[in-house]
Motif scaffolding. Sequence first.
Motif, PDB file in Angstrom:
ATOM      1  N   PRO A  30       0.826  -1.220   0.000  1.00 38.85           N
ATOM      2  CA  PRO A  30       0.000   0.000   0.000  1.00 38.85           C
ATOM      3  C   PRO A  30       0.854   1.260   0.000  1.00 38.85           C
ATOM      4  O   PRO A  30       2.014   1.229   0.437  1.00 38.85           O
ATOM      5  CB  PRO A  30      -0.785  -0.109   1.316  1.00 38.85           C
ATOM      6  N   ALA A  77      -7.277   2.379   0.438  1.00 36.26           N
ATOM      7  CA  ALA A  77      -8.296   1.777  -0.431  1.00 36.26           C
ATOM      8  C   ALA A  77      -8.753   2.757  -1.513  1.00 36.26           C
ATOM      9  O   ALA A  77      -9.096   2.336  -2.626  1.00 36.26           O
ATOM     10  CB  ALA A  77      -9.490   1.322   0.406  1.00 36.26           C
ATOM     11  N   MET A 122      -6.195   2.211  -4.121  1.00 35.47           N
ATOM     12  CA  MET A 122      -5.894   0.808  -4.453  1.00 35.47           C
ATOM     13  C   MET A 122      -7.086   0.090  -5.100  1.00 35.47           C
ATOM     14  O   MET A 122      -6.910  -0.727  -6.008  1.00 35.47           O
ATOM     15  CB  MET A 122      -5.426   0.047  -3.205  1.00 35.47           C
ATOM     16  N   LEU A 123      -8.304   0.384  -4.657  1.00 30.12           N
ATOM     17  CA  LEU A 123      -9.447  -0.350  -5.212  1.00 30.12           C
ATOM     18  C   LEU A 123      -9.671  -0.049  -6.701  1.00 30.12           C
ATOM     19  O   LEU A 123      -9.861  -0.999  -7.485  1.00 30.12           O
ATOM     20  CB  LEU A 123     -10.708  -0.108  -4.377  1.00 30.12           C
ATOM     21  N   LEU A 168      -1.580  -9.214  -0.905  1.00 28.75           N
ATOM     22  CA  LEU A 168      -1.522  -7.892  -0.268  1.00 28.75           C
ATOM     23  C   LEU A 168      -0.649  -7.949   0.981  1.00 28.75           C
ATOM     24  O   LEU A 168      -0.785  -8.866   1.798  1.00 28.75           O
ATOM     25  CB  LEU A 168      -2.952  -7.473   0.132  1.00 28.75           C
ATOM     26  N   SER A 190      -0.268  -6.512   4.462  1.00 33.69           N
ATOM     27  CA  SER A 190      -0.943  -5.739   5.501  1.00 33.69           C
ATOM     28  C   SER A 190      -0.104  -5.864   6.776  1.00 33.69           C
ATOM     29  O   SER A 190       1.133  -5.814   6.689  1.00 33.69           O
ATOM     30  CB  SER A 190      -2.380  -6.246   5.683  1.00 33.69           C
ATOM     31  N   ALA A 235      -4.942  -0.699   5.428  1.00 33.30           N
ATOM     32  CA  ALA A 235      -5.045  -1.785   4.441  1.00 33.30           C
ATOM     33  C   ALA A 235      -6.202  -2.740   4.738  1.00 33.30           C
ATOM     34  O   ALA A 235      -6.541  -3.582   3.900  1.00 33.30           O
ATOM     35  CB  ALA A 235      -3.731  -2.565   4.402  1.00 33.30           C
ATOM     36  N   VAL A 293      -8.828  -2.827   2.035  1.00 36.70           N
ATOM     37  CA  VAL A 293      -8.365  -3.505   0.813  1.00 36.70           C
ATOM     38  C   VAL A 293      -8.415  -5.020   1.044  1.00 36.70           C
ATOM     39  O   VAL A 293      -8.858  -5.778   0.181  1.00 36.70           O
ATOM     40  CB  VAL A 293      -6.933  -3.055   0.443  1.00 36.70           C
ATOM     41  N   LEU A 321     -10.439  -7.877  -1.271  1.00 30.94           N
ATOM     42  CA  LEU A 321      -9.582  -8.709  -2.134  1.00 30.94           C
ATOM     43  C   LEU A 321     -10.242 -10.020  -2.556  1.00 30.94           C
ATOM     44  O   LEU A 321     -10.201 -10.410  -3.724  1.00 30.94           O
ATOM     45  CB  LEU A 321      -8.252  -8.982  -1.420  1.00 30.94           C
TER      46      LEU A 321
END
Length: 282
Positions: free
Chosen positions: A71, A79, A82-83, A99, A101, A112, A115, A119
Amino acid sequence: MTVTGATLVTGATGTTGSRTAAALIAAGHRVKAASRRAARLPGAEPVRFDWYDPATFGDALLGAERVYLVPPVGDPDPAAVMLPFLHRARTAGVHRAVLLSSSAISEGGPGAGAVHQALRGLFGHWAVLRPSWFMQNFTGTHAHARSIREDAVILTAAGSGRVGFVDAEDIAAVAARALTAARAPNADLILTGPEALSYDDIAAVVTEVTGRRVTHRHLTCEQLRDRLAASMPLEFAALLAGMDRAIARGAENRTTDTVQRLTGRPPHSFRTVAERELTRRR
Ligand SMILES: NC(=O)c1ccc[n+]([C@@H]2O[C@H](COP(=O)([O-])OP(=O)(O)OC[C@H]3O[C@@H](n4cnc5c(N)ncnc54)[C@H](OP(=O)(O)O)[C@@H]3O)[C@@H](O)[C@H]2O)c1
């Protein structure tokens, strides 16, 4: 399953991304190494990538089937950037995402965590790595490593609380497996080293390995917050100090078998990492 397409590694100049890219290359996989600076990693294809510049997404995703996600550092709401990237990645043919985290952040939690929650709905093959605190915090460019080098001291509000510190090499080894094994974990994985250590224990090992006396100074949560606030927003300083308080109360006092289970070998001890990374600096 045969791995043919490339793996896009974000954060490829960073602590876990550089090691994940190296582990993938060593295992014979194609890697696109993404970061804002060109990541010059032997055997990887560098690609300029900025979470805040969607114009960089297309080149990064070209030919990618899998992605390792670090991230954007210090962003309280990763998010938001990232999304949209992950939706685009799926359309572009990415079918597996791993990912990075943290053990301190659960699914749906802050940072995170949002996200993490999205996922599993976005990719059929996925994993969320939730490492404990990195051993490299004492050997790299982290504030602890700097204060060790400059003042022979580690400053925390963690008291005698223990942490399952983990080697970034082990995180990378797990990431490489999660990205390329025939079956993806499709789970979140808490990663630790072989033992939970206090910061007093860490100071003792650094002292033995370097031959220079390093001590752990115990601060209160408020003292640590105020110190950190000199170099970062007060809210973020309070968050970091609060994490130390949670450690003091035992939140990170655990070890898991994730590294052994996914890589087939035990995780490295802090002494091994300190000998590898602190003695060569002298
Ligand atoms: N330290 C710990 O103890 C610990 C424990 C558990 C979890 N974590 C998590 O680990 C994460 C940090 O991972 P790390 O240590 O592997 O990374 P890192 O060493 O902090 O490096 C960050 C990477 O991200 C890249 N980057 C920064 N801003 C970017 C942007 N806007 N767009 C694209 N790339 C960008 C950087 O490269 P460029 O500057 O070249 O772009 C660099 O490659 C954090 O999310 C943290 O929560 C840390």
